[in-house]
Scaffold this motif. Sequence first.
Motif, PDB file in Angstrom:
ATOM      1  N   ALA A  29     -18.553 -24.191 -16.761  1.00  0.00           N
ATOM      2  CA  ALA A  29     -18.610 -23.438 -18.023  1.00  0.00           C
ATOM      3  C   ALA A  29     -17.362 -22.574 -18.177  1.00  0.00           C
ATOM      4  N   PHE A  30     -16.931 -21.941 -17.085  1.00  0.00           N
ATOM      5  CA  PHE A  30     -15.722 -21.129 -17.109  1.00  0.00           C
ATOM      6  C   PHE A  30     -14.519 -21.988 -17.477  1.00  0.00           C
ATOM      7  N   GLU A  31     -14.383 -23.141 -16.828  1.00  0.00           N
ATOM      8  CA  GLU A  31     -13.255 -24.029 -17.118  1.00  0.00           C
ATOM      9  C   GLU A  31     -13.292 -24.541 -18.546  1.00  0.00           C
ATOM     10  N   ASP A  32     -14.479 -24.908 -19.031  1.00  0.00           N
ATOM     11  CA  ASP A  32     -14.610 -25.388 -20.415  1.00  0.00           C
ATOM     12  C   ASP A  32     -14.195 -24.307 -21.407  1.00  0.00           C
ATOM     13  N   MET A  33     -14.563 -23.061 -21.123  1.00  0.00           N
ATOM     14  CA  MET A  33     -14.251 -21.962 -22.035  1.00  0.00           C
ATOM     15  C   MET A  33     -12.780 -21.591 -22.007  1.00  0.00           C
ATOM     16  N   THR A  34     -12.212 -21.524 -20.813  1.00  0.00           N
ATOM     17  CA  THR A  34     -10.853 -20.981 -20.683  1.00  0.00           C
ATOM     18  C   THR A  34      -9.761 -22.035 -20.566  1.00  0.00           C
ATOM     19  N   GLY A  35     -10.134 -23.243 -20.145  1.00  0.00           N
ATOM     20  CA  GLY A  35      -9.125 -24.270 -19.888  1.00  0.00           C
ATOM     21  C   GLY A  35      -8.372 -24.029 -18.588  1.00  0.00           C
ATOM     22  N   LYS A  36      -8.861 -23.091 -17.781  1.00  0.00           N
ATOM     23  CA  LYS A  36      -8.203 -22.745 -16.520  1.00  0.00           C
ATOM     24  C   LYS A  36      -9.026 -23.244 -15.348  1.00  0.00           C
ATOM     25  N   ASN A  37      -8.346 -23.502 -14.245  1.00  0.00           N
ATOM     26  CA  ASN A  37      -9.001 -23.947 -13.028  1.00  0.00           C
ATOM     27  C   ASN A  37      -9.812 -22.798 -12.446  1.00  0.00           C
ATOM     28  N   ALA A  38     -11.115 -22.977 -12.359  1.00  0.00           N
ATOM     29  CA  ALA A  38     -12.004 -21.917 -11.891  1.00  0.00           C
ATOM     30  C   ALA A  38     -11.660 -21.466 -10.476  1.00  0.00           C
ATOM     31  N   LEU A  39     -11.422 -22.409  -9.580  1.00  0.00           N
ATOM     32  CA  LEU A  39     -11.149 -22.041  -8.194  1.00  0.00           C
ATOM     33  C   LEU A  39      -9.867 -21.214  -8.084  1.00  0.00           C
ATOM     34  N   ALA A  40      -8.857 -21.558  -8.867  1.00  0.00           N
ATOM     35  CA  ALA A  40      -7.599 -20.801  -8.848  1.00  0.00           C
ATOM     36  C   ALA A  40      -7.807 -19.393  -9.395  1.00  0.00           C
ATOM     37  N   VAL A  41      -8.535 -19.285 -10.501  1.00  0.00           N
ATOM     38  CA  VAL A  41      -8.778 -17.968 -11.092  1.00  0.00           C
ATOM     39  C   VAL A  41      -9.639 -17.125 -10.169  1.00  0.00           C
ATOM     40  N   PHE A  42     -10.654 -17.726  -9.549  1.00  0.00           N
ATOM     41  CA  PHE A  42     -11.516 -16.977  -8.653  1.00  0.00           C
ATOM     42  C   PHE A  42     -10.714 -16.472  -7.449  1.00  0.00           C
ATOM     43  N   ALA A  43      -9.774 -17.271  -6.967  1.00  0.00           N
ATOM     44  CA  ALA A  43      -8.898 -16.820  -5.876  1.00  0.00           C
ATOM     45  C   ALA A  43      -8.024 -15.663  -6.348  1.00  0.00           C
ATOM     46  N   ASP A  44      -7.529 -15.764  -7.581  1.00  0.00           N
ATOM     47  CA  ASP A  44      -6.738 -14.666  -8.149  1.00  0.00           C
ATOM     48  C   ASP A  44      -7.584 -13.403  -8.278  1.00  0.00           C
ATOM     49  N   PHE A  45      -8.851 -13.568  -8.623  1.00  0.00           N
ATOM     50  CA  PHE A  45      -9.753 -12.421  -8.732  1.00  0.00           C
ATOM     51  C   PHE A  45      -9.849 -11.703  -7.391  1.00  0.00           C
ATOM     52  N   GLU A  46      -9.972 -12.474  -6.334  1.00  0.00           N
ATOM     53  CA  GLU A  46     -10.056 -11.898  -4.993  1.00  0.00           C
ATOM     54  C   GLU A  46      -8.820 -11.052  -4.689  1.00  0.00           C
ATOM     55  N   GLY A  47      -7.671 -11.457  -5.234  1.00  0.00           N
ATOM     56  CA  GLY A  47      -6.431 -10.730  -5.010  1.00  0.00           C
ATOM     57  C   GLY A  47      -6.157  -9.663  -6.052  1.00  0.00           C
ATOM     58  N   GLY A  48      -7.064  -9.486  -7.003  1.00  0.00           N
ATOM     59  CA  GLY A  48      -6.909  -8.453  -8.023  1.00  0.00           C
ATOM     60  C   GLY A  48      -5.956  -8.821  -9.142  1.00  0.00           C
ATOM     61  N   ALA A  49      -5.718 -10.121  -9.332  1.00  0.00           N
ATOM     62  CA  ALA A  49      -4.735 -10.561 -10.322  1.00  0.00           C
ATOM     63  C   ALA A  49      -5.369 -11.324 -11.491  1.00  0.00           C
ATOM     64  N   VAL A  50      -6.483 -10.823 -12.006  1.00  0.00           N
ATOM     65  CA  VAL A  50      -7.178 -11.493 -13.110  1.00  0.00           C
ATOM     66  C   VAL A  50      -7.249 -10.533 -14.300  1.00  0.00           C
ATOM     67  N   GLY A  51      -7.011 -11.077 -15.486  1.00  0.00           N
ATOM     68  CA  GLY A  51      -7.082 -10.266 -16.690  1.00  0.00           C
ATOM     69  C   GLY A  51      -8.519 -10.018 -17.130  1.00  0.00           C
ATOM     70  N   VAL A  52      -8.678  -9.076 -18.045  1.00  0.00           N
ATOM     71  CA  VAL A  52     -10.025  -8.718 -18.486  1.00  0.00           C
ATOM     72  C   VAL A  52     -10.704  -9.841 -19.269  1.00  0.00           C
ATOM     73  N   SER A  53      -9.942 -10.636 -20.011  1.00  0.00           N
ATOM     74  CA  SER A  53     -10.559 -11.769 -20.725  1.00  0.00           C
ATOM     75  C   SER A  53     -11.126 -12.780 -19.749  1.00  0.00           C
ATOM     76  N   GLU A  54     -10.407 -13.000 -18.655  1.00  0.00           N
ATOM     77  CA  GLU A  54     -10.908 -13.912 -17.627  1.00  0.00           C
ATOM     78  C   GLU A  54     -12.142 -13.325 -16.950  1.00  0.00           C
ATOM     79  N   MET A  55     -12.131 -12.027 -16.709  1.00  0.00           N
ATOM     80  CA  MET A  55     -13.296 -11.382 -16.101  1.00  0.00           C
ATOM     81  C   MET A  55     -14.516 -11.517 -17.001  1.00  0.00           C
ATOM     82  N   ARG A  56     -14.328 -11.333 -18.292  1.00  0.00           N
ATOM     83  CA  ARG A  56     -15.451 -11.454 -19.230  1.00  0.00           C
ATOM     84  C   ARG A  56     -15.957 -12.894 -19.261  1.00  0.00           C
TER      85      ARG A  56
END
Length: 117
Positions: A29-56
């Motif tokens: 669902a995340f990938e369908d909504m954002t067009g971004k690779n979920a695993l990559a974004v989730f890894a970025d989240f772990e490192g504190g490098a995710v924007g608020v739109s991605e968090m939402r």
Amino acid sequence: MGNRFKGEASTQFEGKTYTLRVDFNAMCAFEDMTGKNALAVFADFEGGAVGVSEMRAMAWSFLRKHHPETDLDFAGDILSESSEILAEVMGAAMPDADEVGELGNVKAKVQKAKKAA
């Protein structure tokens, strides 16, 4: 209450409990909504490098299992009230080795496997 063994965490919002769950469907669902690779974004989240739109978008996709009626605005409202819920649910979805032992009966399975070998 969220089930950490299933990658869940819960939060209170406006007098109701909401449970977020990280599973394969949430990642899709995340990938369908954002067009971004979920695993990559989730890894970025772990490192504190995710924007608020991605968090939402993450919060919305994690809410869908138990609360399919929710929308992006609602996910944003949840995060405004409890932004730490994302860290909690991501931690539940990706526990470290010590947490895995606490969540399941890993030690017994490891001991059984060692005896069988």
